[in-house]
Design an enzyme around this catalytic site. Sequence first.
Site, PDB file in Angstrom:
ATOM      1  N   ASP A   1       0.638  -0.988  -0.203  1.00 46.05           N
ATOM      2  CA  ASP A   1       0.314   0.195   0.093  1.00 46.05           C
ATOM      3  C   ASP A   1       0.879   1.160   0.027  1.00 46.05           C
ATOM      4  O   ASP A   1       0.897   2.110   0.396  1.00 46.05           O
ATOM      5  CB  ASP A   1      -1.382  -0.321   1.585  1.00 46.05           C
ATOM      6  CG  ASP A   1      -2.061   0.431   1.367  1.00 46.05           C
ATOM      7  OD1 ASP A   1      -2.468   1.543   0.164  1.00 46.05           O
ATOM      8  OD2 ASP A   1      -2.521   1.247   2.121  1.00 46.05           O
TER       9      ASP A   1
HETATM   10  N1  LIG Z   1       4.098   5.099  14.291  1.00 45.64           N
HETATM   11  C1  LIG Z   1       3.198   6.614  13.316  1.00 45.64           C
HETATM   12  N2  LIG Z   1       3.490   7.751  13.765  1.00 45.64           N
HETATM   13  C2  LIG Z   1       3.017   9.285  13.576  1.00 45.64           C
HETATM   14  N3  LIG Z   1       1.682   9.141  12.526  1.00 45.64           N
HETATM   15  C3  LIG Z   1       1.213   7.814  12.604  1.00 45.64           C
HETATM   16  C4  LIG Z   1       1.928   6.139  13.125  1.00 45.64           C
HETATM   17  N4  LIG Z   1       1.380   5.377  12.309  1.00 45.64           N
HETATM   18  C5  LIG Z   1      -0.196   6.241  12.092  1.00 45.64           C
HETATM   19  N5  LIG Z   1       0.319   7.511  11.794  1.00 45.64           N
HETATM   20  C6  LIG Z   1      -1.173   7.821  11.180  1.00 45.64           C
HETATM   21  O1  LIG Z   1      -2.200   7.232  11.342  1.00 45.64           O
HETATM   22  C7  LIG Z   1      -2.561   7.353  10.413  1.00 45.64           C
HETATM   23  C8  LIG Z   1      -2.874   5.934   9.868  1.00 45.64           C
HETATM   24  O2  LIG Z   1      -2.295   5.099  10.290  1.00 45.64           O
HETATM   25  P1  LIG Z   1      -2.202   3.948   9.089  1.00 45.64           P
HETATM   26  O3  LIG Z   1      -1.572   3.743   7.562  1.00 45.64           O
HETATM   27  O4  LIG Z   1      -1.487   2.332   9.849  1.00 45.64           O
HETATM   28  O5  LIG Z   1      -3.232   2.795   9.692  1.00 45.64           O
HETATM   29  P2  LIG Z   1      -4.485   2.435   8.427  1.00 45.64           P
HETATM   30  O6  LIG Z   1      -5.409   2.117   9.164  1.00 45.64           O
HETATM   31  O7  LIG Z   1      -4.011   0.934   8.541  1.00 45.64           O
HETATM   32  O8  LIG Z   1      -5.021   3.011   7.528  1.00 45.64           O
HETATM   33  P3  LIG Z   1      -5.929   2.848   5.948  1.00 45.64           P
HETATM   34  O9  LIG Z   1      -5.833   1.164   5.851  1.00 45.64           O
HETATM   35  O10 LIG Z   1      -6.815   3.074   5.502  1.00 45.64           O
HETATM   36  O11 LIG Z   1      -3.977   2.345   5.141  1.00 45.64           O
HETATM   37  C9  LIG Z   1      -1.726   7.305   8.968  1.00 45.64           C
HETATM   38  O12 LIG Z   1      -1.441   8.070   7.462  1.00 45.64           O
HETATM   39  C10 LIG Z   1      -1.021   7.937  10.044  1.00 45.64           C
HETATM   40  O13 LIG Z   1      -1.132   9.767   9.669  1.00 45.64           O
HETATM   41 MG   LIG Z   2      -2.723   3.786   5.615  1.00 48.55          MG
END
Ligand SMILES: Nc1ncnc2c1ncn2[C@@H]1O[C@H](COP(=O)(O)OP(=O)(O)OP(=O)(O)O)[C@@H](O)[C@H]1O
Ligand SMILES: [Mg+2]
Lengths: 323, 202
Positions: free
Chosen positions: B114
Site C-alpha cells: 500500500d
Molecule cells: N508511527 C506513527 N507515527 C505517526 N503517525 C502515524 C503512525 N502510524 C500511523 N500514523 C498516522 O495514522 C494514519 C493511519 O495509519 P495506518 O496507515 O497505519 O492505518 P490504517 O488503518 O492501516 O490505514 P489504512 O488502512 O486506511 O491505510 C497515518 O496516515 C498517519 O497519519
Molecule cells: Mg494507511
Amino acid sequence: MISLGIEGTAWSLSIGVVDEKEVLLVENDPYIPKEGGIHPREAAQHHSERIGKLVKSVFSKIEPDKIDVISFSQGPGMGPCLRIVATAARVLSLKLEKPLIGVNHCLAHLEVGRWKTGAKNPVTLYVSGGNSQVIARRGKRYRVFGETLDIGIGNALDKLARHMGLKHPGGPKIEKLARNGKRYYELPYVVKGMDFSFSGMVTAAQKLFDNGISKEDVAFSFQETAFAMLAEVSERAMAYLDRDELLLVGGVGANSRLKEMLEVMCKDRKARFYSPPTELMGDNGAMIAYLSLLMFKHGYVTELKDSTVKPDFRIEEVDVSWE
Amino acid sequence: MLQNSKPERIYLGGEAEVRIYSDFVEKIRKKKNYRVSDLDKILRESRTRTEARIISAARRNGVPTPIIFDVQGEKIVMERIKGEPLREIMNTELSRKLGELVAKLHEARIIHGDITPMNLIYSKGMIFFIDFGLSFYDERIESKGVDLHIYFESLKAYFDNWEELKEAFISGYKSYEKGGEVLKRAEEIDARGRYVERRMRD
Ligand SMILES: Nc1ncnc2c1ncn2[C@@H]1O[C@H](COP(=O)(O)OP(=O)(O)OP(=O)(O)O)[C@@H](O)[C@H]1O
Ligand SMILES: [Mg+2]
C-alpha cells in the site's frame, strides 16, 4: 428540457427519457445469452434486431418533437454493441435535428446516483459485470482510486454460478443461495492498497464446490469474502480522502448483502451511505439521458466526427465542469 | 508508558483505529461489524502479526520505520514519527528517494502492499514507512510490479504533476538490480486490467 438516452454497452439495451426533475420513462429489451456468458457479436446482433422496435415503442409514449437532446453510451463497452447504439443515436439526431451527445457509461452511473440520492461529494463504489472501481472527484476530473486487477465482481459471480450449473445472470442466484449458507470457508482475500483481485477467489471457490461443499456454503463464503474486500477498499478511500459519504452504483449494487455491509461500515464511521433505486442501478437508458442533459446544460455537444465509439473510454478522460 | 493519557488524535483508517499520543501510537485492529466473525478474526490476527514482523525487518534492511514497543493481540504500540505526511510536501526529490527505499524493500523480498503518499511520513530528513498492514514476503516480479503500480496510481490520483513524480521515482528505483524488469511489469499491469480486455476475456 428533455433528453433521450440509449444504453447498449453489453447485455442491456435500454432507452430512457428524462427531464430535469425526473425519469419520464425507461424501456428495456435485454440480451439474455442462451448458454454461457455474454458473446459480444450475439449481443450486438440482438441489439441491432431490437433497437428499431424499442425506439418506436418509446415514441408511442412521448412525442419526438418534445425531445431536446439525443444521447448514447460511447464507452466503455463491447465494440460491436457500442456501434449499433451509436449508429441509432446518429440517425435519430439527424432525423429529429437535435444535438447529439456521446457520454461515458461509468460517469452516467455515478451522476444518476448522485442525482437520485442527493450525495454531494462521495466516494463512489461502482460494481458491475466488467467494472469494479472506487472513484472520487478531484477538481475537474473523477479519479479511479482503486479497481480490480483482473475481472469485475459481476463476472466473478457469473463465473462461479456457471461452474455450479446456474444460468446467466448468476449474481441474483448466488445471492439467494448465500442466504441459506451456514458455514464460512476461507477464500483468498486479495486487497492491494485500494486495488483488489477476484480471479484467484473464483478458482478457489470452484474447487470448494468440486470437493462437495454445498452450493449454499460456497455462495455464502464467496459473497462474504468478495464484499468484505469491497467494503475495505471503500473505507480506505474514505479515510484517505477524508470523505463522509459513500455512493454505491452499478448492477451488482442491487445485492442486498453488499448494501447491508456498506451500510454497517458507514454507520460505524459515522458516514452516510447512498444507493439509487434498483431500476437505476444496473445499465439503463435513463442514466445516459440524465448525464447528457447535465452536459448539454454545460455546453457540451458531440460533433458527428467525434461520435466514434470508445471501447476503453475511462471516466478519468472526461472534463467535468458541473458541480 | 503513560497508559492513561488521552490520545491527541484518532484516525479511523481502512482497517484499524490509530490512536496518536505524544510519544507513541497505538494501532488497534478493532472488530469490523460488516464482515463475518470468522473472516474478521483471520484478517485482524494475521495482519497484526505480519505488520509487526515486517516493520522490524524493513528497518533491519535500512528502510526507516517506527520502532515497535509492544504487540498485544490485535494492538501494536509503536514509536510516533513526528513529521509531515509525504502527501503534503511531495516533490520530485522525495519521490526519487522513495524509489531508492522501495528498491531496498524489494531487494529484501518485502512487498509493502500500500505505497501511497498517505502511508509515508517525512521526518528528520528521512522518509518513514508507517503502514505495513497489507505487506508480505514475495520474490516474484509480478508482486513487485503491482507494488509499484499502486504507487503510480496514487500519484495520478493526488498530483497534477504525477508524470514527473513517477519519472523521479523510477530513477531512484533503478538502483535495484532487477529494477528494469519490475518497471516493465508495472507498465504491463497498468495496461492489463483495462475494461475491454476484461470483458472480452470472460
Ligand atoms: N508511527 C506513527 N507515527 C505517526 N503517525 C502515524 C503512525 N502510524 C500511523 N500514523 C498516522 O495514522 C494514519 C493511519 O495509519 P495506518 O496507515 O497505519 O492505518 P490504517 O488503518 O492501516 O490505514 P489504512 O488502512 O486506511 O491505510 C497515518 O496516515 C498517519 O497519519
Ligand atoms: Mg494507511
